[in-house]
Design a protein around this motif. Structure first.
Motif, PDB file in Angstrom:
ATOM      1  N   GLU A 202      35.881  48.338  51.934  1.00 19.14           N
ATOM      2  CA  GLU A 202      36.313  46.760  52.689  1.00 19.14           C
ATOM      3  C   GLU A 202      37.499  47.922  53.125  1.00 19.14           C
ATOM      4  O   GLU A 202      38.383  47.006  54.317  1.00 19.14           O
ATOM      5  CB  GLU A 202      37.915  46.664  51.095  1.00 19.14           C
ATOM      6  CG  GLU A 202      38.381  47.339  50.417  1.00 19.14           C
ATOM      7  CD  GLU A 202      39.543  47.087  48.810  1.00 19.14           C
ATOM      8  OE1 GLU A 202      40.101  46.981  48.826  1.00 19.14           O
ATOM      9  OE2 GLU A 202      37.791  46.205  48.146  1.00 19.14           O
TER      10      GLU A 202
ATOM     11  N   ARG B 127      36.107  49.957  47.045  1.00 13.78           N
ATOM     12  CA  ARG B 127      37.144  49.826  48.398  1.00 13.78           C
ATOM     13  C   ARG B 127      36.503  50.529  48.896  1.00 13.78           C
ATOM     14  O   ARG B 127      37.468  50.139  50.073  1.00 13.78           O
ATOM     15  CB  ARG B 127      38.475  50.604  47.771  1.00 13.78           C
ATOM     16  CG  ARG B 127      39.027  49.942  46.275  1.00 13.78           C
ATOM     17  CD  ARG B 127      40.135  50.615  45.856  1.00 13.78           C
ATOM     18  NE  ARG B 127      39.556  52.439  45.036  1.00 13.78           N
ATOM     19  CZ  ARG B 127      40.590  53.175  44.740  1.00 13.78           C
ATOM     20  NH1 ARG B 127      41.540  53.043  44.033  1.00 13.78           N
ATOM     21  NH2 ARG B 127      40.003  54.277  43.577  1.00 13.78           N
TER      22      ARG B 127
ATOM     23  N   ARG C  24      42.636  47.197  44.150  1.00 10.09           N
ATOM     24  CA  ARG C  24      42.099  46.840  45.629  1.00 10.09           C
ATOM     25  C   ARG C  24      42.708  47.858  46.713  1.00 10.09           C
ATOM     26  O   ARG C  24      44.082  48.006  46.204  1.00 10.09           O
ATOM     27  CB  ARG C  24      42.307  45.706  46.151  1.00 10.09           C
ATOM     28  CG  ARG C  24      41.576  44.269  45.070  1.00 10.09           C
ATOM     29  CD  ARG C  24      40.719  44.058  45.545  1.00 10.09           C
ATOM     30  NE  ARG C  24      39.474  44.664  46.027  1.00 10.09           N
ATOM     31  CZ  ARG C  24      38.553  45.351  44.997  1.00 10.09           C
ATOM     32  NH1 ARG C  24      38.479  44.584  44.222  1.00 10.09           N
ATOM     33  NH2 ARG C  24      37.890  46.373  45.556  1.00 10.09           N
TER      34      ARG C  24
ATOM     35  N   VAL D  70      31.386  42.273  51.061  1.00  7.90           N
ATOM     36  CA  VAL D  70      32.556  42.500  52.059  1.00  7.90           C
ATOM     37  C   VAL D  70      32.399  43.708  53.357  1.00  7.90           C
ATOM     38  O   VAL D  70      32.426  43.485  53.895  1.00  7.90           O
ATOM     39  CB  VAL D  70      33.962  43.339  51.098  1.00  7.90           C
ATOM     40  CG1 VAL D  70      34.489  44.002  51.868  1.00  7.90           C
ATOM     41  CG2 VAL D  70      33.792  42.517  50.137  1.00  7.90           C
TER      42      VAL D  70
ATOM     43  N   PRO E 198      41.524  37.547  45.838  1.00  5.05           N
ATOM     44  CA  PRO E 198      41.547  39.914  45.985  1.00  5.05           C
ATOM     45  C   PRO E 198      41.274  40.029  44.860  1.00  5.05           C
ATOM     46  O   PRO E 198      40.265  40.776  44.411  1.00  5.05           O
ATOM     47  CB  PRO E 198      42.428  40.085  47.273  1.00  5.05           C
ATOM     48  CG  PRO E 198      42.969  38.853  47.841  1.00  5.05           C
ATOM     49  CD  PRO E 198      42.193  37.366  47.155  1.00  5.05           C
TER      50      PRO E 198
ATOM     51  N   LEU F 115      41.728  44.264  51.483  1.00  2.00           N
ATOM     52  CA  LEU F 115      40.199  43.458  51.367  1.00  2.00           C
ATOM     53  C   LEU F 115      41.419  41.837  51.302  1.00  2.00           C
ATOM     54  O   LEU F 115      40.565  40.797  51.863  1.00  2.00           O
ATOM     55  CB  LEU F 115      40.043  43.033  49.647  1.00  2.00           C
ATOM     56  CG  LEU F 115      39.275  42.240  49.140  1.00  2.00           C
ATOM     57  CD1 LEU F 115      38.103  42.450  50.038  1.00  2.00           C
ATOM     58  CD2 LEU F 115      38.989  42.294  48.306  1.00  2.00           C
TER      59      LEU F 115
END
Length: 277
Positions: A129, A126, A254, A61, A119, A258
């Motif tokens: 992202e 986090r 999330r 990511v 995802p 993302l």
């Protein structure tokens, strides 16, 4: 198997003429080809697989976010530097995904992890992202993530799994440069013009709420805080002590950012599954 042997095996290329799959171009196979993939006695295979998966997700990511700076960086030299850092992280993701597939017994390869998970299945922190933002945010995030990842990889080099230890040893050299590159830019911007100072401080303010999650994932707080203190002092900046955001990417929490990132990353592979080129 000695660590030296594992490291040499990781560094070797393999070109057997077989068809390539989607992930990283033609001529590639399992990046751990030729390495003893047995999980050593005393190492929890499920825990090893989960660790490699989460660290691989962080790398993938982060690399995708860095790729967004292609044609957007303030200078050509910085565009090349950020692209190379992203490529380092992609290389780490390849090795970590391969090790995860060996350790969990599924034999899944890097394509399965990178392109064919949703995802909700990702376990990256986090901070990785969040949208790219401006260049100040880019280097602030890179400083934090590389300092945190470097501290964790240094510990993994002495871990019980020789394959992960070798992956970590290779990554330490790369991450040392990533951290240095980001630190130099944070100091340059923080100690620059009023505008660059303002932007750099704003970027650190954006990053601060996500620090707590990093320390939940891996207990390397002292090392990371020491690095941030040294860099921000030199730059005339500060890292605000904000309350950590609730939740953790390691637990599957999330942000809304993302899904669109993965949609772009995975679009061609999902449109043409099993394709070779």
């Amino acid at each position: 198997m000695s660590d030296d042997h594992v490291y040499l095996s990781l560094a070797e290329g393999h070109d057997d003429g077989s068809d390539a799959r989607w992930a990283f171009g033609t001529g590639f196979e399992d990046p751990l080809h030729g390495v003893d993939s047995a999980v050593p006695e005393g190492v929890d295979a499920a825990e090893l697989a989960a660790t490699c998966l989460a660290l691989g997700d962080d790398a993938l990511v982060s690399a995708q976010r860095l790729a967004e700076w292609t044609t957007r960086a303030p200078e050509l030299e910085e565009e090349v530097a950020l692209a190379n850092i992203g490529l380092d992280l992609l290389g780490q993701a390849r090795l970590l995904y391969a090790r995860s597939g060996h350790a969990d017994g599924t034999g899944r390869g890097e394509d399965a992890y990178a392109y064919f998970r949703d995802p909700a299945d990702f376990r990256n922190v986090r901070l990785a992202e969040l949208p790219s933002g401006d260049f100040a945010f880019c280097v602030a995030r890179l400083l934090v993530l590389s300092a945190w990842r470097l501290a964790h990889f240094e510990r993994l080099t002495a871990g019980g799994d020789p394959v992960l230890a070798a992956i970590a040893a290779k990554g330490v050299k790369e991450l040392t440069y990533h951290r240095q590159y980001a630190a130099e830019w944070v100091v340059r911007l923080g100690d620059g013009t009023d505008e660059s100072h303002r932007r750099m401080q704003a970027a650190l303010d954006q990053v601060a709420p996500y620090l707590g999650e990093l320390f939940l994932a891996h207990d390397v707080r002292d090392e990371v805080v020491a690095v941030l203190a040294q860099v921000t002092e030199a730059a005339g900046l500060s890292v605000p002590g904000q309350r950590p955001l609730p939740g953790s990417g390691r637990d599957g929490d999330r942000t809304e950012h993302l899904a669109p990132l993965l949609a772009e990353l995975q679009s061609v592979a999902r449109a043409h599954p099993e394709a070779t080129w």
